[in-house]
Design a protein around this motif. Structure first.
Motif, PDB file in Angstrom:
ATOM      1  N   ALA A 187       0.832  -1.208   0.000  1.00 45.38           N
ATOM      2  CA  ALA A 187       0.000   0.000   0.000  1.00 45.38           C
ATOM      3  C   ALA A 187       0.865   1.255   0.000  1.00 45.38           C
ATOM      4  CB  ALA A 187      -0.923  -0.006   1.218  1.00 45.38           C
ATOM      5  N   ALA A 188       1.971   1.244   0.766  1.00 47.50           N
ATOM      6  CA  ALA A 188       2.880   2.387   0.772  1.00 47.50           C
ATOM      7  C   ALA A 188       3.529   2.573  -0.595  1.00 47.50           C
ATOM      8  CB  ALA A 188       3.947   2.195   1.845  1.00 47.50           C
ATOM      9  N   GLY A 189       3.822   1.470  -1.266  1.00 45.68           N
ATOM     10  CA  GLY A 189       4.383   1.550  -2.613  1.00 45.68           C
ATOM     11  C   GLY A 189       3.416   2.163  -3.599  1.00 45.68           C
ATOM     12  N   ALA A 190       2.141   1.787  -3.486  1.00 43.86           N
ATOM     13  CA  ALA A 190       1.128   2.350  -4.386  1.00 43.86           C
ATOM     14  C   ALA A 190       0.949   3.839  -4.130  1.00 43.86           C
ATOM     15  CB  ALA A 190      -0.195   1.609  -4.196  1.00 43.86           C
ATOM     16  N   ALA A 191       0.965   4.244  -2.859  1.00 45.10           N
ATOM     17  CA  ALA A 191       0.764   5.652  -2.519  1.00 45.10           C
ATOM     18  C   ALA A 191       1.958   6.512  -2.911  1.00 45.10           C
ATOM     19  CB  ALA A 191       0.492   5.789  -1.024  1.00 45.10           C
ATOM     20  N   SER A 192       3.162   5.955  -2.807  1.00 44.98           N
ATOM     21  CA  SER A 192       4.380   6.731  -3.067  1.00 44.98           C
ATOM     22  C   SER A 192       4.825   6.689  -4.517  1.00 44.98           C
ATOM     23  CB  SER A 192       5.516   6.214  -2.190  1.00 44.98           C
ATOM     24  OG  SER A 192       5.871   4.889  -2.565  1.00 44.98           O
ATOM     25  N   GLY A 193       4.358   5.694  -5.264  1.00 43.59           N
ATOM     26  CA  GLY A 193       4.821   5.496  -6.631  1.00 43.59           C
ATOM     27  C   GLY A 193       5.978   4.529  -6.748  1.00 43.59           C
ATOM     28  N   ASP A 194       6.547   4.100  -5.608  1.00 44.21           N
ATOM     29  CA  ASP A 194       7.608   3.077  -5.609  1.00 44.21           C
ATOM     30  C   ASP A 194       6.926   1.713  -5.488  1.00 44.21           C
ATOM     31  OD1 ASP A 194       9.519   5.031  -5.738  1.00 44.21           O
ATOM     32  OD2 ASP A 194      10.204   4.839  -3.668  1.00 44.21           O
ATOM     33  N   LYS A 195       6.540   1.159  -6.613  1.00 48.72           N
ATOM     34  CA  LYS A 195       5.624   0.012  -6.613  1.00 48.72           C
ATOM     35  C   LYS A 195       6.319  -1.300  -6.249  1.00 48.72           C
ATOM     36  CE  LYS A 195       4.273   0.917 -10.825  1.00 48.72           C
ATOM     37  NZ  LYS A 195       3.544   0.842 -12.119  1.00 48.72           N
ATOM     38  N   LEU A 196       5.546  -2.166  -5.588  1.00 46.08           N
ATOM     39  CA  LEU A 196       6.016  -3.470  -5.136  1.00 46.08           C
ATOM     40  C   LEU A 196       5.113  -4.576  -5.654  1.00 46.08           C
ATOM     41  CD1 LEU A 196       6.696  -2.683  -1.350  1.00 46.08           C
ATOM     42  CD2 LEU A 196       8.419  -2.976  -3.131  1.00 46.08           C
ATOM     43  N   TRP A 197       5.693  -5.766  -5.803  1.00 44.67           N
ATOM     44  CA  TRP A 197       4.938  -6.972  -6.155  1.00 44.67           C
ATOM     45  C   TRP A 197       5.432  -8.096  -5.249  1.00 44.67           C
ATOM     46  CZ3 TRP A 197       0.885  -7.109  -9.464  1.00 44.67           C
ATOM     47  CH2 TRP A 197       0.348  -8.364  -9.754  1.00 44.67           C
ATOM     48  N   ARG A 198       4.484  -8.778  -4.598  1.00 41.20           N
ATOM     49  CA  ARG A 198       4.884  -9.799  -3.633  1.00 41.20           C
ATOM     50  C   ARG A 198       5.189 -11.134  -4.312  1.00 41.20           C
ATOM     51  NH1 ARG A 198       1.801 -11.764   1.961  1.00 41.20           N
ATOM     52  NH2 ARG A 198       3.633 -12.851   2.816  1.00 41.20           N
ATOM     53  N   LEU A 199       6.266 -11.753  -3.861  1.00 40.23           N
ATOM     54  CA  LEU A 199       6.648 -13.092  -4.291  1.00 40.23           C
ATOM     55  C   LEU A 199       6.748 -13.993  -3.056  1.00 40.23           C
ATOM     56  CD1 LEU A 199       8.312 -10.949  -6.335  1.00 40.23           C
ATOM     57  CD2 LEU A 199       8.854 -13.113  -7.407  1.00 40.23           C
ATOM     58  N   PRO A 200       6.735 -15.313  -3.251  1.00 42.73           N
ATOM     59  CA  PRO A 200       6.639 -16.211  -2.097  1.00 42.73           C
ATOM     60  C   PRO A 200       7.971 -16.539  -1.457  1.00 42.73           C
ATOM     61  CG  PRO A 200       6.553 -17.494  -4.105  1.00 42.73           C
ATOM     62  CD  PRO A 200       6.598 -16.046  -4.532  1.00 42.73           C
ATOM     63  N   VAL A 201       7.909 -16.933  -0.190  1.00 46.33           N
ATOM     64  CA  VAL A 201       8.967 -17.682   0.481  1.00 46.33           C
ATOM     65  C   VAL A 201       8.287 -18.885   1.134  1.00 46.33           C
ATOM     66  CG1 VAL A 201      10.605 -15.811   0.922  1.00 46.33           C
ATOM     67  CG2 VAL A 201       8.719 -16.182   2.514  1.00 46.33           C
ATOM     68  N   GLY A 202       9.053 -19.937   1.408  1.00 45.34           N
ATOM     69  CA  GLY A 202       8.454 -21.118   2.014  1.00 45.34           C
ATOM     70  C   GLY A 202       9.455 -22.247   2.136  1.00 45.34           C
ATOM     71  N   GLU A 203       9.123 -23.215   2.982  1.00 45.26           N
ATOM     72  CA  GLU A 203      10.041 -24.312   3.271  1.00 45.26           C
ATOM     73  C   GLU A 203      10.408 -25.123   2.035  1.00 45.26           C
ATOM     74  OE1 GLU A 203       8.366 -26.702   6.328  1.00 45.26           O
ATOM     75  OE2 GLU A 203       8.523 -25.147   7.889  1.00 45.26           O
ATOM     76  N   GLU A 204       9.519 -25.136   1.041  1.00 49.35           N
ATOM     77  CA  GLU A 204       9.803 -25.930  -0.154  1.00 49.35           C
ATOM     78  C   GLU A 204      11.041 -25.441  -0.900  1.00 49.35           C
ATOM     79  OE1 GLU A 204       6.238 -23.146  -1.201  1.00 49.35           O
ATOM     80  OE2 GLU A 204       7.058 -24.208   0.549  1.00 49.35           O
ATOM     81  N   TYR A 205      11.467 -24.196  -0.636  1.00 46.54           N
ATOM     82  CA  TYR A 205      12.664 -23.667  -1.283  1.00 46.54           C
ATOM     83  C   TYR A 205      13.929 -23.932  -0.474  1.00 46.54           C
ATOM     84  CZ  TYR A 205       9.331 -21.226  -4.258  1.00 46.54           C
ATOM     85  OH  TYR A 205       8.326 -20.927  -5.135  1.00 46.54           O
ATOM     86  N   ASP A 206      13.768 -24.412   0.760  1.00 41.99           N
ATOM     87  CA  ASP A 206      14.934 -24.598   1.622  1.00 41.99           C
ATOM     88  C   ASP A 206      15.932 -25.608   1.067  1.00 41.99           C
ATOM     89  OD1 ASP A 206      14.820 -22.790   3.730  1.00 41.99           O
ATOM     90  OD2 ASP A 206      13.353 -23.981   4.830  1.00 41.99           O
ATOM     91  N   LYS A 207      15.420 -26.671   0.471  1.00 43.88           N
ATOM     92  CA  LYS A 207      16.334 -27.721   0.012  1.00 43.88           C
ATOM     93  C   LYS A 207      17.317 -27.224  -1.036  1.00 43.88           C
ATOM     94  CE  LYS A 207      12.883 -29.547  -3.266  1.00 43.88           C
ATOM     95  NZ  LYS A 207      12.055 -30.732  -3.607  1.00 43.88           N
ATOM     96  N   GLN A 208      16.950 -26.138  -1.751  1.00 41.61           N
ATOM     97  CA  GLN A 208      17.868 -25.606  -2.755  1.00 41.61           C
ATOM     98  C   GLN A 208      19.096 -24.950  -2.133  1.00 41.61           C
ATOM     99  OE1 GLN A 208      14.255 -24.019  -5.474  1.00 41.61           O
ATOM    100  NE2 GLN A 208      16.264 -23.496  -6.318  1.00 41.61           N
TER     101      GLN A 208
END
Length: 521
Positions: A425-446
Motif C-alpha cells: 500500500a505504501a508503494g502504491a501511494a508513493s509510486g515506488d511500486k512493489l509486487w509480492r513473491l513467495p517464500v516457504g520451506e519448499e525452497y529450503d532444500k535448494q
C-alpha cells in the motif's frame, strides 16, 4: 560550478563529491506575478478549459494560445504541453500551456507528474526563471495548495542532475533553470512543500550516492558523506572491521577481505518521539559500493554499472535523511552494510565456509552472491542490538528479479502478511511500486549444504526466492520481516516520469510513506 541538482525549499547550497558546493534551484510561493523574462506556465483542463491565467494570456494575444493548442492537437490531457515563444500581450520569454487532465479528477501523483514535465522541458532550455501561474486553475480535484505543493515536488524530483564531472559540457546542454516562482497557490502550499521537499531532498541524496563512481564513494567515504550532512537529531555511528570481527560478523567480513578498502557498518537513528518510544522498526540496506563479483568475477561488459550495487543502502540512507529533515514523529533505525567485493590474493574463494554472527555456517558457492552475506550479519546485529518488532531490508540482490519483474516493480518477500500488505500500500501511494513473491520451506532444500548449515546460492531456479529464503534464516522467531529486492529499480537507462536516466532514488518515498502510514496516520 553551477548545476541544478537537489532542489531545496529555501535558498542554500548543496555539497557535492569534490568537496565544493553547487548552487541549487530556488522554489518559492508568491502572491505577485512578474512575467518579465520568465518562462510562464499556465494550465488547461481537458477540452481546452483554460485557467483564468491562461485565458488572460489568450485574450491578450488575440486568441493565439487557443490557436496554437488546436494546431498542436492539444486537448488538455495530463502533462501535455504547448510551447509558444515571444507571444504578444505578455512580457514572458515563452509561454507553456500545460494540461491537467479531466476536470475534477486531479490527484497528487498527477500534479507531481505535471511538475516533472515542466522540469523536463525547462531545466536545460536556457530559461533561468519560470513563473507558474495557478490562479484560476479550474476544478482540480484537490485543493490548489496541495496541487501546487505536489507540482513543486515533481519539479524538484525531475530537476535533479548529476553533472559535476562533466567539465567540458556545451553551454546549451547545461542546466539553466535556477528560480521557480509559483503564484496563486494559497497559504498552505509552502508548509506542505516543506514536508514534501524534505522527502525529495532524501531522494536527491540517494541519487547522489548511487551516481558516484566507486573511486569516490567507498565504505569510509559513504559514512563521511552522511556525517557531513549534519542534520540535527540524526544520530550517526559506524562500526569498523575490528568491531565487526569482535561481534562475529564473519559472513560480512568475508565479502570485504579481498578489498583494500575496509568495510563499515553505518548506523543511523532518528527519534522524533523525544525518547517516548522504543525502536520497533529497523531498515537494513545492502551497500556493496562496487561489486566485481570477487573470485567469481563478473563479465567485463557492463561491470561499470556495479557502482550502484549499494542502491539498498542508498535508499535506506535517503529515507533516514527524509525522516530527519521533515521531523517525522517516529523512532526509526537505519543500518547499512558497506563493503566492496573485489578479487585479490586475500579474497574469499568459492568453497569457503564462514560462520555468521548468528552462529550458522555458510558454504560460499559463488562469491558473486555476496549481498546476502552482508545482510545476514547486519540483520542479526540489528536484532541483537535493538530487539525490534520488524526488519525491512532493501537490496539490489539478484539479477533474477529483473527477469521476473523488469523495471516496473521491486519484489517484496515477507514472513508476515500484514507487513507485506502495508508495504505494498505504501508503494502504491508513493509510486515506488512493489509486487509480492513467495517464500516457504519448499525452497529450503535448494540452499541446504552437504557440509555446512546452508550455501549461499540455490541454483538458477527461483533465484530471487532462494536469496530471500536464505535471509529468512537470519530472522529471529517473532520478528516481522520483509525483504525488498530493488535490482531492477535503483538505476534506469532511460528517463522515467519523475527522474532522468541514471539513479532513480527508488525506495526513499516507499519507506517514508510506510513510516507515515504506520506511525503518523
Amino acid at each position: 560550478m553551477v548545476a541544478a541538482a537537489a532542489l531545496l525549499v529555501k535558498s542554500g547550497e548543496r555539497l557535492v563529491s569534490n568537496g565544493k558546493y553547487e548552487i541549487v534551484m530556488h522554489i518559492q510561493f508568491t502572491s505577485t506575478a512578474n512575467e518579465d523574462g520568465a518562462a510562464l506556465i499556465v494550465f488547461s483542463a481537458q477540452d481546452l478549459v483554460l485557467s483564468e491565467a491562461a485565458q488572460r494570456v489568450d485574450d491578450a494575444s488575440g486568441g493565439a494560445l487557443r490557436k496554437a493548442a488546436r494546431a498542436a492537437r492539444f486537448a488538455g490531457d495530463l502533462g501535455k504541453v504547448v510551447e509558444l515563444l515571444g507571444i504578444a500581450g505578455t512580457e514572458a520569454q515563452k509561454v507553456l500551456l500545460v494540461g491537467t487532465g479531466p476536470q475534477g479528477r486531479g490527484n497528487p501523483a498527477g500534479f507531481e507528474r505535471i511538475g516533472a514535465v515542466i522540469a523536463g522541458k525547462l531545466s536545460r532550455s536556457g530559461s533561468t526563471r519560470t513563473l507558474v501561474d495557478m490562479r484560476g486553475a479550474r476544478d482540480l480535484g484537490l485543493d490548489v495548495s496541495e496541487a501546487a505543493a505536489r507540482l513543486a515536488t515533481g519539479l524538484k524530483l525531475r530537476g535533479y542532475a548529476f553533472d559535476q564531472y562533466r567539465t567540458k559540457m556545451p553551454e546549451q546542454q547545461k542546466v539553466s533553470l535556477t528560480d521557480v516562482e509559483i503564484v496563486g497557490a494559497g497559504d498552505d502550499a509552502a508548509p506542505r512543500f516543506e514536508i514534501l521537499g524534505a522527502v525529495a531532498d532524501g531522494v536527491a541524496f540517494t541519487k547522489d550516492l548511487v551516481s558516484e563512481p566507486a573511486n569516490v564513494l567507498y565504505p569510509e567515504s559513504f559514512v563521511e558523506r552522511v556525517r557531513a550532512l549534519n542534520i540535527p537529531g540524526l544520530k550517526i555511528e559506524a562500526l569498523d572491521e575490528a568491531q565487526m570481527r569482535e561481534a562475529g560478523m564473519n559472513a560480512f567480513l568475508g565479502v570485504s577481505q579481498g578489498s583494500e578498502r575496509e568495510a563499515r557498518m553505518l548506523v543511523m537513528e532518528w527519534d522524533g518521539t523525544n525518547g517516548s518510544a522504543d525502536v520497533e522498526t529497523v531498515f537494513v540496506g545492502k551497500g556493496v559500493t562496487f561489486d566485481s563479483g570477487g573470485i567469481s568475477i563478473k563479465p567485463g561488459a557492463g561491470m561499470e554499472d556495479m557502482k550502484w550495487d549499494m542502491g539498498g543502502a542508498g535508499a535506506v540512507t535517503g529515507a533516514m535523511v527524509a525522516l530527519a529533515k521533515r521531523k517525522a514523529k517516529a523512532r526509526i533505525v537505519g543500518i547499512c552494510g558497506l563493503t566492496e567485493n573485489m578479487p585479490d590474493g586475500k579474497a574469499q574463494r568459492p568453497g569457503d565456509v564462514v560462520t555468521s554472527m548468528s552462529g550458522q555456517t555458510i558454504e560460499v558457492i559463488n562469491t558473486d552472491a555476496e549481498g546476502r552475506l552482508v545482510l545476514c550479519d547486519a540483520m542479526w546485529w540489528a536484532q541483537e542490538t535493538y530487539k525490534p518488532k520488524r526488519i525491512i531490508d532493501l537490496a539490489t540482490l539478484t539479477g533474477a528479479m529483473i527477469i521476473s519483474l523488469g523495471h516496473h516493480h521491486a519484489g517484496v518477500f515477507s514472513n508476515d502478511d500484514d507487513l507485506a500488505e502495508k508495504l505494498i500500500a505504501a508503494g502504491a501511494a508513493s509510486g515506488d511500486k512493489l509486487w509480492r513473491l513467495p517464500v516457504g520451506e519448499e525452497y529450503d532444500k535448494q540452499i541446504d549444504s552437504p557440509i555446512a548449515d546452508m550455501k549461499n546460492v540455490g541454483g538458477r531456479d527461483a533465484g530471487s526466492i532462494t536469496a530471500a529464503q536464505f535471509l529468512k534464516r537470519f530472522v529471529k522467531d517473532g520478528v516481522e520481516w520483509a525483504h525488498i529486492d530493488i535490482a531492477g529499480m535503483a538505476w534506469s537507462s532511460k528517463p522515467g516520469a519523475l527522474f532522468d536516466k541514471g539513479a532513480t532514488g527508488y525506495g526513499v518515498r516507499l519507506l517514508d510513506e510506510y513510516v507515515r502510514s504506520i506511525y503518523e496516520g
